[in-house]
Design a protein around this motif. Sequence first.
Motif, PDB file in Angstrom:
ATOM      1  N   TRP A  25      29.387 -45.742 -38.675  1.00 52.76           N
ATOM      2  CA  TRP A  25      30.052 -46.598 -39.387  1.00 52.76           C
ATOM      3  C   TRP A  25      29.837 -48.127 -38.540  1.00 52.76           C
ATOM      4  CZ3 TRP A  25      30.980 -45.324 -44.182  1.00 52.76           C
ATOM      5  CH2 TRP A  25      30.999 -44.036 -44.323  1.00 52.76           C
ATOM      6  N   ASP A  26      29.037 -48.373 -38.123  1.00 58.83           N
ATOM      7  CA  ASP A  26      29.104 -49.915 -37.123  1.00 58.83           C
ATOM      8  C   ASP A  26      28.789 -50.761 -38.416  1.00 58.83           C
ATOM      9  OD1 ASP A  26      28.886 -51.471 -35.112  1.00 58.83           O
ATOM     10  OD2 ASP A  26      26.775 -51.305 -35.065  1.00 58.83           O
ATOM     11  N   GLN A  27      29.752 -51.871 -38.065  1.00 60.57           N
ATOM     12  CA  GLN A  27      29.719 -53.079 -39.175  1.00 60.57           C
ATOM     13  C   GLN A  27      28.510 -53.735 -38.771  1.00 60.57           C
ATOM     14  OE1 GLN A  27      32.248 -53.936 -41.376  1.00 60.57           O
ATOM     15  NE2 GLN A  27      30.825 -55.668 -42.148  1.00 60.57           N
ATOM     16  N   ALA A  28      28.079 -53.806 -37.491  1.00 54.95           N
ATOM     17  CA  ALA A  28      26.805 -54.745 -37.563  1.00 54.95           C
ATOM     18  C   ALA A  28      25.595 -54.178 -37.982  1.00 54.95           C
ATOM     19  CB  ALA A  28      26.551 -54.938 -35.913  1.00 54.95           C
ATOM     20  N   ARG A  29      25.510 -52.783 -37.983  1.00 56.13           N
ATOM     21  CA  ARG A  29      24.485 -52.071 -38.623  1.00 56.13           C
ATOM     22  C   ARG A  29      24.373 -52.198 -40.197  1.00 56.13           C
ATOM     23  NH1 ARG A  29      19.311 -50.940 -39.055  1.00 56.13           N
ATOM     24  NH2 ARG A  29      18.862 -48.884 -39.773  1.00 56.13           N
ATOM     25  N   TYR A  30      25.881 -52.372 -40.908  1.00 52.76           N
ATOM     26  CA  TYR A  30      25.734 -52.631 -42.034  1.00 52.76           C
ATOM     27  C   TYR A  30      25.126 -54.024 -42.447  1.00 52.76           C
ATOM     28  CZ  TYR A  30      28.063 -53.700 -46.662  1.00 52.76           C
ATOM     29  OH  TYR A  30      28.279 -53.976 -47.850  1.00 52.76           O
ATOM     30  N   GLU A  31      25.743 -54.852 -41.866  1.00 53.76           N
ATOM     31  CA  GLU A  31      25.281 -56.295 -41.824  1.00 53.76           C
ATOM     32  C   GLU A  31      23.833 -56.278 -41.617  1.00 53.76           C
ATOM     33  OE1 GLU A  31      27.271 -58.706 -43.265  1.00 53.76           O
ATOM     34  OE2 GLU A  31      28.860 -57.462 -43.057  1.00 53.76           O
ATOM     35  N   GLU A  32      23.223 -55.871 -40.896  1.00 53.31           N
ATOM     36  CA  GLU A  32      21.675 -55.833 -40.570  1.00 53.31           C
ATOM     37  C   GLU A  32      21.001 -55.251 -41.936  1.00 53.31           C
ATOM     38  OE1 GLU A  32      18.245 -53.712 -37.802  1.00 53.31           O
ATOM     39  OE2 GLU A  32      20.487 -53.453 -37.199  1.00 53.31           O
ATOM     40  N   ILE A  33      21.333 -54.089 -42.258  1.00 53.39           N
ATOM     41  CA  ILE A  33      20.794 -53.543 -43.382  1.00 53.39           C
ATOM     42  C   ILE A  33      20.988 -54.641 -44.499  1.00 53.39           C
ATOM     43  CG2 ILE A  33      20.919 -51.641 -45.133  1.00 53.39           C
ATOM     44  CD1 ILE A  33      21.729 -49.978 -42.533  1.00 53.39           C
ATOM     45  N   LYS A  34      22.046 -54.943 -44.898  1.00 53.72           N
ATOM     46  CA  LYS A  34      22.287 -55.954 -45.985  1.00 53.72           C
ATOM     47  C   LYS A  34      21.268 -57.300 -45.703  1.00 53.72           C
ATOM     48  CE  LYS A  34      26.343 -58.489 -47.782  1.00 53.72           C
ATOM     49  NZ  LYS A  34      27.731 -58.836 -47.291  1.00 53.72           N
ATOM     50  N   ALA A  35      21.211 -57.629 -44.621  1.00 52.75           N
ATOM     51  CA  ALA A  35      20.305 -58.897 -44.315  1.00 52.75           C
ATOM     52  C   ALA A  35      18.930 -58.543 -44.654  1.00 52.75           C
ATOM     53  CB  ALA A  35      20.474 -59.501 -42.940  1.00 52.75           C
ATOM     54  N   PRO A  39      16.291 -60.480 -48.817  1.00 56.29           N
ATOM     55  CA  PRO A  39      15.020 -61.075 -49.403  1.00 56.29           C
ATOM     56  C   PRO A  39      14.392 -60.408 -50.747  1.00 56.29           C
ATOM     57  CG  PRO A  39      14.914 -61.117 -47.179  1.00 56.29           C
ATOM     58  CD  PRO A  39      16.085 -60.143 -47.569  1.00 56.29           C
ATOM     59  N   PHE A  40      14.643 -58.667 -50.534  1.00 55.67           N
ATOM     60  CA  PHE A  40      13.854 -57.828 -51.606  1.00 55.67           C
ATOM     61  C   PHE A  40      14.827 -58.105 -52.834  1.00 55.67           C
ATOM     62  CE2 PHE A  40      14.251 -53.676 -53.942  1.00 55.67           C
ATOM     63  CZ  PHE A  40      12.783 -53.620 -54.112  1.00 55.67           C
ATOM     64  N   ILE A  41      16.166 -58.288 -52.786  1.00 55.87           N
ATOM     65  CA  ILE A  41      16.918 -58.338 -53.852  1.00 55.87           C
ATOM     66  C   ILE A  41      16.663 -59.596 -54.768  1.00 55.87           C
ATOM     67  CG2 ILE A  41      19.273 -58.973 -54.720  1.00 55.87           C
ATOM     68  CD1 ILE A  41      20.146 -56.915 -52.347  1.00 55.87           C
ATOM     69  N   LYS A  42      16.470 -60.828 -53.756  1.00 57.88           N
ATOM     70  CA  LYS A  42      16.163 -62.139 -54.353  1.00 57.88           C
ATOM     71  C   LYS A  42      14.690 -61.833 -54.977  1.00 57.88           C
ATOM     72  CE  LYS A  42      19.088 -65.212 -51.318  1.00 57.88           C
ATOM     73  NZ  LYS A  42      18.759 -65.947 -50.323  1.00 57.88           N
ATOM     74  N   ALA A  44      13.311 -59.754 -56.372  1.00 60.34           N
ATOM     75  CA  ALA A  44      13.530 -58.811 -57.602  1.00 60.34           C
ATOM     76  C   ALA A  44      14.244 -59.852 -58.706  1.00 60.34           C
ATOM     77  CB  ALA A  44      14.132 -57.566 -57.457  1.00 60.34           C
ATOM     78  N   GLY A  45      14.606 -60.837 -58.416  1.00 63.86           N
ATOM     79  CA  GLY A  45      15.303 -61.840 -59.268  1.00 63.86           C
ATOM     80  C   GLY A  45      16.796 -61.771 -59.684  1.00 63.86           C
ATOM     81  N   PHE A  46      17.187 -60.998 -58.610  1.00 65.38           N
ATOM     82  CA  PHE A  46      18.587 -60.748 -58.533  1.00 65.38           C
ATOM     83  C   PHE A  46      19.387 -61.913 -57.829  1.00 65.38           C
ATOM     84  CE2 PHE A  46      17.141 -56.610 -60.161  1.00 65.38           C
ATOM     85  CZ  PHE A  46      17.892 -56.578 -61.069  1.00 65.38           C
ATOM     86  N   ASN A  47      20.563 -62.259 -57.813  1.00 69.50           N
ATOM     87  CA  ASN A  47      21.515 -63.053 -57.039  1.00 69.50           C
ATOM     88  C   ASN A  47      22.346 -61.981 -56.381  1.00 69.50           C
ATOM     89  OD1 ASN A  47      23.448 -64.280 -55.759  1.00 69.50           O
ATOM     90  ND2 ASN A  47      23.540 -65.694 -57.509  1.00 69.50           N
ATOM     91  N   PRO A  48      22.171 -61.811 -54.969  1.00 65.24           N
ATOM     92  CA  PRO A  48      22.780 -60.822 -54.026  1.00 65.24           C
ATOM     93  C   PRO A  48      24.282 -60.750 -54.255  1.00 65.24           C
ATOM     94  CG  PRO A  48      21.035 -61.848 -53.075  1.00 65.24           C
ATOM     95  CD  PRO A  48      21.267 -62.781 -54.282  1.00 65.24           C
ATOM     96  N   LYS A  49      24.874 -62.093 -54.756  1.00 64.41           N
ATOM     97  CA  LYS A  49      26.060 -62.452 -54.748  1.00 64.41           C
ATOM     98  C   LYS A  49      26.893 -61.862 -55.820  1.00 64.41           C
ATOM     99  CE  LYS A  49      26.344 -65.930 -51.128  1.00 64.41           C
ATOM    100  NZ  LYS A  49      27.155 -66.000 -49.899  1.00 64.41           N
ATOM    101  N   THR A  50      26.145 -62.278 -56.897  1.00 64.85           N
ATOM    102  CA  THR A  50      26.680 -61.809 -58.239  1.00 64.85           C
ATOM    103  C   THR A  50      26.062 -60.591 -59.090  1.00 64.85           C
ATOM    104  OG1 THR A  50      25.274 -63.378 -59.368  1.00 64.85           O
ATOM    105  CG2 THR A  50      27.363 -64.350 -58.519  1.00 64.85           C
ATOM    106  N   ASP A  51      24.785 -60.293 -58.821  1.00 62.24           N
ATOM    107  CA  ASP A  51      24.178 -59.254 -59.454  1.00 62.24           C
ATOM    108  C   ASP A  51      24.016 -57.960 -58.635  1.00 62.24           C
ATOM    109  OD1 ASP A  51      23.816 -61.413 -61.201  1.00 62.24           O
ATOM    110  OD2 ASP A  51      21.543 -61.855 -60.669  1.00 62.24           O
TER     111      ASP A  51
END
Length: 77
Positions: A25-35, A39-42, A44-51
């Motif tokens: 449950w490491d917060q740093a690992r979560y943030e790494e995966i999210k980061a 780029p993949f989310i963007k 695909a045409g999605f806004n990572p913050k709203t979509d």
Amino acid sequence: MLIKTAGVSKVVIAINKMDDPTVNWDQARYEEIKAKLTPFIKGAGFNPKTDTHLFTCVCFHGGEPQGPGAEVHLPLV
């Protein structure tokens, strides 16, 4: 891309196996995966913050994230 053409406007992404002993449950690992997903989310045409909505899963050891006897973990999301 194809997912947007199909009319999908929001995406839910599960980050699995956060209960693995190497992650624990490491917060740093979560943030790494999210980061790494951003780029993949963007792309695909999605806004990572709203979509999109990311959440963690407890699946490696078959535990339940909520319910009787559930352990308290970092509030990752």
